[in-house]
Each structure stands twice: as structure tokens, then as C-alpha cells.
Enzyme design. Sequence first.
Site, mmCIF file in Angstrom:
data_model
loop_
_atom_site.group_PDB
_atom_site.id
_atom_site.type_symbol
_atom_site.label_atom_id
_atom_site.label_comp_id
_atom_site.label_asym_id
_atom_site.label_seq_id
_atom_site.Cartn_x
_atom_site.Cartn_y
_atom_site.Cartn_z
ATOM 1 N N LYS A 10 -13.558 1.233 -3.765
ATOM 2 C CA LYS A 10 -14.547 1.558 -2.734
ATOM 3 C C LYS A 10 -15.764 2.231 -3.361
ATOM 4 O O LYS A 10 -16.917 1.927 -3.012
ATOM 5 C CB LYS A 10 -13.925 2.473 -1.685
ATOM 6 C CG LYS A 10 -12.825 1.834 -0.861
ATOM 7 C CD LYS A 10 -12.253 2.829 0.130
ATOM 8 C CE LYS A 10 -11.115 2.228 0.927
ATOM 9 N NZ LYS A 10 -10.527 3.207 1.883
ATOM 10 N N GLU B 173 0.813 -1.208 0.000
ATOM 11 C CA GLU B 173 0.000 0.000 0.000
ATOM 12 C C GLU B 173 0.853 1.267 0.000
ATOM 13 O O GLU B 173 0.418 2.321 -0.438
ATOM 14 C CB GLU B 173 -0.938 -0.004 1.208
ATOM 15 C CG GLU B 173 -2.147 0.887 1.036
ATOM 16 C CD GLU B 173 -3.208 0.635 2.084
ATOM 17 O OE1 GLU B 173 -4.363 1.026 1.844
ATOM 18 O OE2 GLU B 173 -2.898 0.062 3.156
ATOM 19 N N HIS C 62 7.634 -27.483 0.563
ATOM 20 C CA HIS C 62 7.047 -28.564 -0.229
ATOM 21 C C HIS C 62 6.106 -28.028 -1.303
ATOM 22 O O HIS C 62 5.306 -28.786 -1.863
ATOM 23 C CB HIS C 62 6.301 -29.534 0.693
ATOM 24 C CG HIS C 62 7.213 -30.288 1.620
ATOM 25 N ND1 HIS C 62 7.714 -31.535 1.322
ATOM 26 C CD2 HIS C 62 7.743 -29.946 2.814
ATOM 27 C CE1 HIS C 62 8.493 -31.943 2.305
ATOM 28 N NE2 HIS C 62 8.531 -30.992 3.231
#
Length: 417
Positions: free
Chosen positions: A408, A267, A293
Site C-alpha cells: 500500500k 490473510e 478437465h
Amino acid sequence: MDNPLVIQEDDFHILPSHDSVTGERLTQRLLAWQEGRQPAFLRLLGTAQESLELTRQWEQTIRQRASRVVLLGIGGSSLGGEMLASAHGNPEGLPVRFCDNVDPRSLASLSTVDWRETFLLVISKSGGTAETLSQFLSLLPTLERLPDLKQRVCVVTGVPQSPLGRMAKALELPILPFPEVGGRFSVLSVVGLLPAALAGVPVERIMAGALAAQPGLLDTDPERNRALRMALSQFHLSLAGRSQSVWVAYGDHLHRLTAWYAQLCAESLGKIDQQGQHRGLTPLSARGVTDQHSVLQLFLDGPRDKQFTLLFDPELATEGAVAANRFPEIQELALLANRPLGQLFTAEFHGTRDTLIHQGLPVRTVLLPASRPEALGALILQAEVEIALLAEMFHIDAYDQPAVEESKIRAMAYLAK
């Protein structure tokens, strides 16, 4: 106290550069910080004592009222406290549940909470965070049936006239101030310290580590200032194509630290610079030894676009149950028998680190022993300084987040439909 943080730079070093303009820019920025013209996250340390006093005052109040805590928040309002609680919480603390999403299935379990024994923290810097407001509103029908609602909820916001602030005023709830700092830089304030203290974290020691590290992080000489040296390394590595910053936590209690760093890095640095170029480092999180793994294969043989930070608690080496020597006739089990699990865990860490270095990959190792919470405090401040200096080199603003506003707006448009 000297800087308690131990970092092995391994094969993580400054690449050759003749960019004197960048060097001069960083020097001037650090000199300004030394003279007091500091970013908000550094100014927080100047009010450390006040933050600790407020934290301890409210910790005591909440402990007298409840046996568990629920926190509503998202991003920096939640991650800092959760990271501290995960790394250094202890059984003497209260159980603290961090609700950092609006997934309805996950939040459905809140319907079983006994709110007569639970304290609710609602945290939003702007006081207008849709997710946090929605979480709070969904709980209100239940909470308002409590006879002592005012004793069960506390709001933390930086804008008293925001929707959250006005809700708190209407319900006559206490409001604590969110400091003048971005959420992702707020961990060393009451925002991160209060939930951490409730979880049993020795927050004074966390803050002491940050304060001890601060003087060296303002030095203009990269030989003495590790944050400056590391920021320069990351910058030049990114210019060489290594733009993915992989943080690997060896110790499950350190894994939330990688999530906290991911927000801080992404950010703050993912921006468009003044020339219209897209800048930033891409943070990636991995968990040792589990991800050996899976993604380790990519790290070793995949694109050479990564730089690595390994987080390791050396005290794990002597911990864990001892593997039984149950089948001595099976030769393959000989190296595992009669050893605590921590020895295998530590061997796996060293084996992976050595392999990364042998393959010519840039690696640094950060030692974070559980008995030294000061080291985590120092790392928090160093990571924040590194990010701020990287933003200077990228010619971007580390403290805004303009791109997320579009999502938003569009989300609210969907709700309006």
C-alpha cells in the site's frame, strides 16, 4: 437446533502427534473462549439479534428507495456479502452488484447505471481504503447531480473520523458502524448480512446455523469439536508437506465461497512466527466439474502437497433439463439420455471424490444443500474457528496483516510521483 452442517471426513483425519504442548495450548485457548474471553468474530454472535434488526431495518429502507444496489468495497468489505448472495440469493431479492476492484474498464459500465433507481453502499472498515475511496470519488460528479443524494447512499465504516467518514459527514450521508472485527471475519455482521438480505438471502437462517454450531466449536475434546479436529488435521498435514488447501465447489452458486475462504485463510495464516519462520496454508480454488478437465491432472499426479475440501449441494442431483434420447443408435449416448443434467453433475462429483481418496489424498466433503442455508452459517463459523486455532498452532496472530502494508505504501508512492 443441532448443528446443521454435515461433513464427511473421508480420508481427512488427524495424523499421529506427540506434541502435548500444542494440545495444551489449544485447550487453554478454548477454555478462555468458554469463559468469555473470545476473539471478536465470536463476540459478534452475542449481538446477532441487534445485527439482524439493523440489517432488516436498512433492507426495508433501501427497498423502498431503489430497485437495484451497487456496493463499493474490497476484500472482506465485499466478499462476505457476495458469497452469501451467490449461495442463497433469490429472485425476490434486488440485483446487487459488488464492485471489488478499481479496474477502469470494469467500472466503466457504472456510467450506464440509472442512479435514480439505484442505492449505493460504500463499505470500508478503516475508512481509508484507497480503492474504495477512489471508486466513490469517481462516482461523485454523477451522484451529486441527484436531487436526493442523501436517500441514495449509505456508508459503513468503523472510523467516523476517517476520510470516508468525513466525506459522508460533508455530504450528510448516513453512516452505519462497521463492528470491531477484521473485514475477513465480518460476514456475520451488517457488513455481510445487509447486502445478502437485499439479494434475498434468508439471513436469520444463516445466523441460526452459526449460533447452533457455536457450542460444539468451543469444546476441548477433538472427538466432539469438529473444528478442533479439522484444525489439528490441517496443521499436521501441513507439517507433513501438505501445505496447500484446495477448496473445490461443486455448484456454481458455491464458487464465491472458495474466494471468501481464500482471503480468510491467506490473510490470517500467511505470517512470520516468533522464530522468524514463514508460516501458513496456501488456499487454492477450483470449480467442479470444469476443473476436472484441467487442474485435476495436477491434483492427482502432481506434487503431494495438497489437502482437499469438496463443497457439494446434493440437491443438484435431481435438477436440470433432461437430456433427449435423440440418437438411440449411438451407443455412447445411452448413459446420458433421459437423465437430468444434475445426475451427470453428481456422478462427476462422486467419481472425482472417490478417485482422490483412492489415490491416498486427504479429502473432506461438506454438504451444503440449497434448502438449508443454516448449513452455510455453520460452515462460516467453523471455518473461522479452524483458522483461529491453526494460528494458535503456528504461533502467529490471525487478526493482523502486516505484510500488505508495504505494498500500500509503495502504491501511494507511485501516485505521489
